[in-house]
Write an enzyme that holds these catalytic residues in place. Structure first.
Site, PDB file in Angstrom:
ATOM      1  N   HIS A   1      -0.052 -67.848 -61.770  1.00  0.00           N
ATOM      2  CA  HIS A   1      -1.142 -68.871 -62.259  1.00  0.00           C
ATOM      3  C   HIS A   1      -2.405 -67.698 -62.318  1.00  0.00           C
ATOM      4  O   HIS A   1      -2.378 -66.860 -61.955  1.00  0.00           O
ATOM      5  CB  HIS A   1      -1.280 -68.788 -59.855  1.00  0.00           C
ATOM      6  CG  HIS A   1      -2.454 -69.153 -59.910  1.00  0.00           C
ATOM      7  ND1 HIS A   1      -3.397 -69.845 -61.118  1.00  0.00           N
ATOM      8  CD2 HIS A   1      -2.781 -69.466 -58.513  1.00  0.00           C
ATOM      9  CE1 HIS A   1      -4.183 -70.295 -59.951  1.00  0.00           C
ATOM     10  NE2 HIS A   1      -4.098 -71.096 -58.985  1.00  0.00           N
TER      11      HIS A   1
ATOM     12  N   PHE B   1      -9.988 -72.387 -54.069  1.00  0.00           N
ATOM     13  CA  PHE B   1     -10.827 -72.286 -53.388  1.00  0.00           C
ATOM     14  C   PHE B   1     -12.139 -72.367 -53.285  1.00  0.00           C
ATOM     15  O   PHE B   1     -12.549 -72.225 -54.567  1.00  0.00           O
ATOM     16  CB  PHE B   1     -11.045 -70.443 -53.413  1.00  0.00           C
ATOM     17  CG  PHE B   1      -9.643 -69.762 -52.794  1.00  0.00           C
ATOM     18  CD1 PHE B   1      -8.245 -70.722 -52.815  1.00  0.00           C
ATOM     19  CD2 PHE B   1      -9.777 -68.550 -52.718  1.00  0.00           C
ATOM     20  CE1 PHE B   1      -7.675 -69.511 -52.207  1.00  0.00           C
ATOM     21  CE2 PHE B   1      -8.698 -67.314 -52.279  1.00  0.00           C
ATOM     22  CZ  PHE B   1      -7.167 -68.333 -52.010  1.00  0.00           C
TER      23      PHE B   1
END
Length: 417
Positions: free
Chosen positions: A343, A404
């Site tokens: 990631h 997020f």
């Protein structure tokens, strides 16, 4: 908005799978893993001991060593990818075009290792002194600024920070800049490098990172699998040259693919977790389809965010079913290439968009590595192309990323016809 077509005429990348676009793509096709023990710092005291690091990166191959010392690692990676993209596009040194070219880059965090080392240094000096390059090296916009300095780019230079959706959203903003007529050419993508102790511990305490695969870290990233237990920190940069179609044709540029649509949304639900019902997340996909004027059935390949976390993979599956409809969702080829390159945070959307371009050009659907036991009971019941890629014609692909703060972005890339 002006009806201008936007195409991709250059690409550059530095990733955990290779230090060029072609090396990265060869790794993807071979289902190679870029994940291994952390070497960028001593992780022996930490719970997490592996990551997807860029290997054998020598900044002096892309820039003056003196200049490189004034850059954080994420900036070095971005400058290197930009150089490759400009070389690939044939725009390197074209002062007339570069004077009007923009730079829109996604950076989720910035020079985190610089923040860490400079605060420790300041503490040792009694809180009154630190590295004079501390601020210029850590702020996210410095990668775009340094690219402009290195290559003589004088259009608008902007940074997009939407956590793990930053790279996708940067491409979407650049797409709109070119489509609207504000620019004819724009460098866009993302850059990130946060594999330092502060970065790893920060995600570790959120229980977001994978642990327990120390014997074989290559098996740690397993999106949509029953045994997944967290994402693997990655790093890298991918930068694409976006160009107005007629402008590209007029200068005889090679054209890789066309950007057809972009969509974004926000969950408005939780700072670190996606809404499990997937409704708001799916809106970025439906908005991208609407923007492209395309039916869901026209997309053959979907590059998933697929982080290998329990919450993301099931909620993303729900998003796909909502946006594409149950019937189309079950026909769709889906894969998470994070199973191989990890990631890359703010850069991940750019890396995965580049992979979509290569998938279209090469008529090849990448696999989801380590998908040995699909989590059907957990709702992961679509075709995620387990462990081996498929040769197949791809006219259009979608890449989606979620960050997020509830940030969601999706971009559609298609063959030029």
């Amino acid at each position: 908005m002006a009806n201008r077509r936007v195409v991709i005429t250059g690409m550059g990348a530095i990733t955990p799978l290779g230090n060029t676009v072609e090396e990265t793509w060869a790794g993807i096709k071979a289902a190679k893993s870029g994940i291994g023990p952390i070497t960028l710092f001593d992780a022996s005291v930490n719970k997490v001991h592996y990551a997807a690091e860029v290997k054998n990166f020598d900044p002096s191959l892309y820039m003056d060593s003196k200049d490189a010392r004034k850059m954080a690692r994420f900036t070095q990676l971005g400058v290197a990818a930009a150089k490759m993209a400009l070389d690939d596009s044939g725009l390197m040194g074209n002062a007339e075009v570069l004077d009007e070219t923009g730079i829109i880059l996604g950076v989720g965090i910035g020079g985190l290792e610089e923040t860490e080392s400079d605060i420790l240094s300041m503490a040792k000096m009694g809180g009154v002194k630190t590295n004079p390059m501390a601020i210029p090296k850590l702020i996210p916009n410095e990668v775009g600024g340094n690219i402009a300095i290195q290559f003589g780019v004088h259009g608008p230079v902007q940074s997009v920070a939407t956590a793990c959706s930053s790279g996708t959203d940067a491409l979407g903003v650049a797409f709109d800049m070119v489509r609207s007529g504000r620019l004819d050419t724009c460098l866009s993508g993302g850059a990130e490098s946060t594999i330092c102790q502060f970065g790893v511990v920060g995600f570790e305490v959120l229980h977001a990172l994978s642990t327990g695969f120390d014997d074989d870290p290559t098996k740690a990233s397993r999106p949509f699998d029953k045994d997944r237990n967290g994402f693997i920190m990655g790093e890298g940069s991918a930068i694409l040259v976006l160009e107005e179609y007629e402008h590209a044709k007029a200068r005889g540029a090679k054209i890789y693919a066309e950007i057809a649509g972009y969509g974004a949304s926000c969950d408005g639900y939780h700072l670190t977790a996606p809404n499990p019902d997937g409704i708001c997340g799916s809106k970025c996909m439906t908005r991208a389809l609407k923007d492209a004027g395309m039916d869901p059935s026209e997309i053959q390949y979907y590059n998933a965010h697929g982080t290998s976390t329990m919450k993301n993979d099931s909620s993303e599956t729900n998003m796909i079913k909502i946006a594409f409809g149950e019937e189309n969702a079950r026909k769709l080829k889906i894969s998470s290439t994070k199973s191989m390159h990890g990631h890359c945070l703010g850069a991940t959307g750019a890396v995965e968009a580049m992979i979509c371009v290569k998938a279209i050009n090469d008529s090849f659907v990448p696999c989801t590595k380590n998908l040995d036991n699909p989590d059907v009971e957990g709702g992961c019941d679509l075709d995620y192309v387990p462990n081996k890629g498929i040769e197949m014609n791809i006219d259009a692909a979608m890449s989606a990323t979620f960050g997020f703060g509830g940030h969601n972005g999706a971009i559609i890339i298609k063959k030029v016809k």
